[in-house]
Design an enzyme around this catalytic site. Sequence first.
Site, PDB file in Angstrom:
ATOM      1  N   GLU A   1       9.865  14.924  16.263  1.00 19.40           N
ATOM      2  CA  GLU A   1      10.233  14.910  14.857  1.00 19.40           C
ATOM      3  C   GLU A   1       9.344  15.912  14.119  1.00 19.40           C
ATOM      4  OE1 GLU A   1       9.318  11.317  12.620  1.00 19.40           O
ATOM      5  OE2 GLU A   1      11.229  11.523  11.599  1.00 19.40           O
TER       6      GLU A   1
ATOM      7  N   LYS B   1       0.833  -1.198   0.000  1.00 21.19           N
ATOM      8  CA  LYS B   1       0.000   0.000   0.000  1.00 21.19           C
ATOM      9  C   LYS B   1       0.865   1.244   0.000  1.00 21.19           C
ATOM     10  CE  LYS B   1      -1.814   2.656   3.202  1.00 21.19           C
ATOM     11  NZ  LYS B   1      -1.840   3.989   2.588  1.00 21.19           N
TER      12      LYS B   1
ATOM     13  N   GLY C   1       7.133   4.524   8.403  1.00 21.35           N
ATOM     14  CA  GLY C   1       6.253   5.662   8.656  1.00 21.35           C
ATOM     15  C   GLY C   1       6.448   6.193  10.057  1.00 21.35           C
ATOM     16  N   SER C   2       5.381   6.730  10.623  1.00 21.63           N
ATOM     17  CA  SER C   2       5.515   7.410  11.914  1.00 21.63           C
ATOM     18  C   SER C   2       5.616   6.406  13.060  1.00 21.63           C
ATOM     19  CB  SER C   2       4.325   8.332  12.146  1.00 21.63           C
ATOM     20  OG  SER C   2       3.181   7.568  12.482  1.00 21.63           O
ATOM     21  N   THR C   3       6.244   6.849  14.142  1.00 26.30           N
ATOM     22  CA  THR C   3       6.391   6.000  15.319  1.00 26.30           C
ATOM     23  C   THR C   3       5.030   5.680  15.923  1.00 26.30           C
ATOM     24  OG1 THR C   3       8.655   6.649  15.795  1.00 26.30           O
ATOM     25  CG2 THR C   3       7.334   5.954  17.666  1.00 26.30           C
TER      26      THR C   3
ATOM     27  N   CYS D   1      13.206  10.514   7.531  1.00 22.81           N
ATOM     28  CA  CYS D   1      13.197   9.985   8.897  1.00 22.81           C
ATOM     29  C   CYS D   1      14.581  10.060   9.531  1.00 22.81           C
ATOM     30  CB  CYS D   1      12.687   8.562   8.897  1.00 22.81           C
ATOM     31  SG  CYS D   1      13.504   7.533   7.671  1.00 22.81           S
TER      32      CYS D   1
ATOM     33  N   GLU E   1      10.270   0.711  10.384  1.00 25.36           N
ATOM     34  CA  GLU E   1      11.274   1.758  10.168  1.00 25.36           C
ATOM     35  C   GLU E   1      10.549   3.069  10.416  1.00 25.36           C
ATOM     36  OE1 GLU E   1      13.197   4.429   9.382  1.00 25.36           O
ATOM     37  OE2 GLU E   1      13.073   4.106   7.221  1.00 25.36           O
TER      38      GLU E   1
ATOM     39  N   GLY F   1       3.517   3.007  13.918  1.00 20.93           N
ATOM     40  CA  GLY F   1       4.325   1.805  14.134  1.00 20.93           C
ATOM     41  C   GLY F   1       3.941   1.087  15.420  1.00 20.93           C
TER      42      GLY F   1
END
Lengths: 476, 294
Positions: free
Chosen positions: A387, A182, A234-236, A290, A256, A239
Amino acid sequence: MAFEYAPAPESRAIVDIAPSYGLFIDGEFVESSGGELNKTVSPATEEVLAEYTQATAEDVDRAVKAARKAFEKWSALPGSERAKYLFRIARIIQERSRELAVLETLDNGKPIKETRDADLPLVAAHFFYYAGWADKLDHAGFGANPRPLGVAGQVIPWNFPLLMLAWKIAPALATGNTVVLKPAETTPLSALFFADICRQAGLPKGVVNIVTGDGRTGAALVAHPDVNKVAFTGSTAVGKEIARTVAGTAKKLTLELGGKGANIVFDDAPLDQAVEGIVNGIFFNQGQVCCAGSRLLVQESVQEELLDALKRRLSTLRLGDPLDKNTDIGAINSAEQLARITALAERGEAEGAERWSPACELPASGYWFAPTLFTNVTQAHTIAREEIFGPVLSVLTFRTPDEAVAKANNTQYGLSAGIWSEKGSRILAVANKLRAGVVWSNTFNKFDPTSPFGGYKESGFGREGGRHGLEAYLDV
Amino acid sequence: MSDRLSVFKTYKLYVGGKFPRSESGRVYEVTDSKDNWLANAPLSSRKDARDAVVAARKAFGGWSGTTAYNRGQVLYRVAEMLEGRREQFTREVADAEGLSKSKAAAVVDATVDRWVWYAGWTDKIAQVTGGANPVAGPYFNLSSPEPTGVVAVVAPQESSFLGLVSVVAPVIATGNTAVVIASEKAPLPALSLGEVLATSDVPGGVVNVLSGRTAELAAPLAAHQDVNAIDLAGADEALAKELEMAAADNLKRVLRPQPVDYFETPGIDRMTAFLETKTVWHPTGSLGAGGSSY
């Protein structure tokens, strides 16, 4: 004083974008079970580029079934045959790289200079590298005859759309898995073009399936019971959600995620090179990286000299039309991301940090943010902790190497770091103590398919690239 | 048979190189397979678990910073100490697991050998899992494994000694520090192992051993923000899922429970599960008239 350049725009005529796209499932473009269409726009102009399909959970299920069916034959192919498909893909990407670079720049907003010189060469290189692994897995250090996992569900971000696709698909296919991928909701086009590359390469149907859509599609894919492997970049925050979703299942997971990379400049650094590295570290891809060097840690004794040079350099950066070959800074990927960057920068000011940007005219339409530098930043400031994922650099200072290391490691993240010093032993000692997955000494933002990439701590786990990157897709 | 009255041992926790009782003052009765009383083991609390994390974190810098050769020597020393206590551990394992003396002795021998096996790995794992990467540019690029940090270890429930050592040794061989929850039903070999570690050269805090209710202790460790990873070897399916979800909160590395024959020579996956890969790029440039250049 900025040089004046005549415009040098790359022609967009090389790309033929269809008005509307379906989902790529089982080797062909199909319609969704739902009727929802989304629009993808050019961030530089807000022009609608195309409509694409919001895949439903039912569509995802269909894609997973196609991938499952294809898995049997694909995993049973001799590795040397899988390799040749991947070599074909690598070559076709090289052949079509100008088209894909323009497409990526249109959909993402990043400068053509970057898609042409960084994204596309790395995409082709990644397929080329993993192609060669497909028939050598017995020698990869995971024991004899390592087995693929099955169907890989892969969810990728918008900052390097085609490169992240390559990072996910190349190792998955080389090891004998099939995939349902995706792409991000704001940058679906290069993945849809990749479907056409699969067609040209003669890839067996169902081996690669592309489902477009927003987070709902991603959530359905990650939670699908017949997915054996989940890979997410993507974002933490997302995740962590995914880690909870796969808890208690047999799904193998690699993540990641975000970062707050420290770029450490010692007083014995080659300052001119350091300035270039700092600029590359935080303004490459508008800082939407990132592993960006978003925290500059500069030794107090050279702070003034370095910041003067840095400001001079920032004043020469050219912001504007991403298709112009002279452009250094392109558009922010979306209105949503622009709002987030804007809010965090305002927070930085409100908390007392000093804001500076070079004189810089922003285009009237599109999503733009001027290169921004914050000084007088402390470790407690939001802009030193969160971030930002934009062209915003927070400058902190230090006196001793120990203090630099302590400050660099004082974050929940651990993805990247940079060290600038002419002293070899100092570089090695500091690199040794940094809790980060990738450390660049006297350089920054270098990537290579042979080089494992991934984070410590809340920057995620697992590695992409290199021999290490195979592990995520093998039953080892 | 002598009719001398034997001296019982008070089993205590092993935390930060010391032998505290549980701060809660609680104990629970440990019995052998025939329900005969063996000892009152500390029933550790959440506070004990948190104290153990503090000790493990404090020890991490020193332990991960020692040379791999030195860590190998220290681990080998543990095997030497274990060898000298074979009889004691044979008795404890026989009691704990309901084994005959000869079978328990075989378990203890295998356990000592397992320590030796891991002692030899400390200075080899980096060569096996790391190395130079041939990047397409003028850079020297090197990947090296590094310990992930503090690892919570839910030790196997059934294999109270061989299983325990098979999950603890790989964690510390690579430079991590550990907070270990001993088998709930059979914690005594683990608590005795603490005594062995204390008389070896393992610095205090590198291994911390807690006894008590697995679920009660594992929950705060899985949720702890200063724990980097968790080995769920001794958690049942329901508990493992719960712990994995809690572990997601700071993205701990999670090693899920899996069927293991602890008598088999292990692979390296219990070590790599708790290793990070750090990749460092150095420009090599070219040698011009003025020396190095970028």
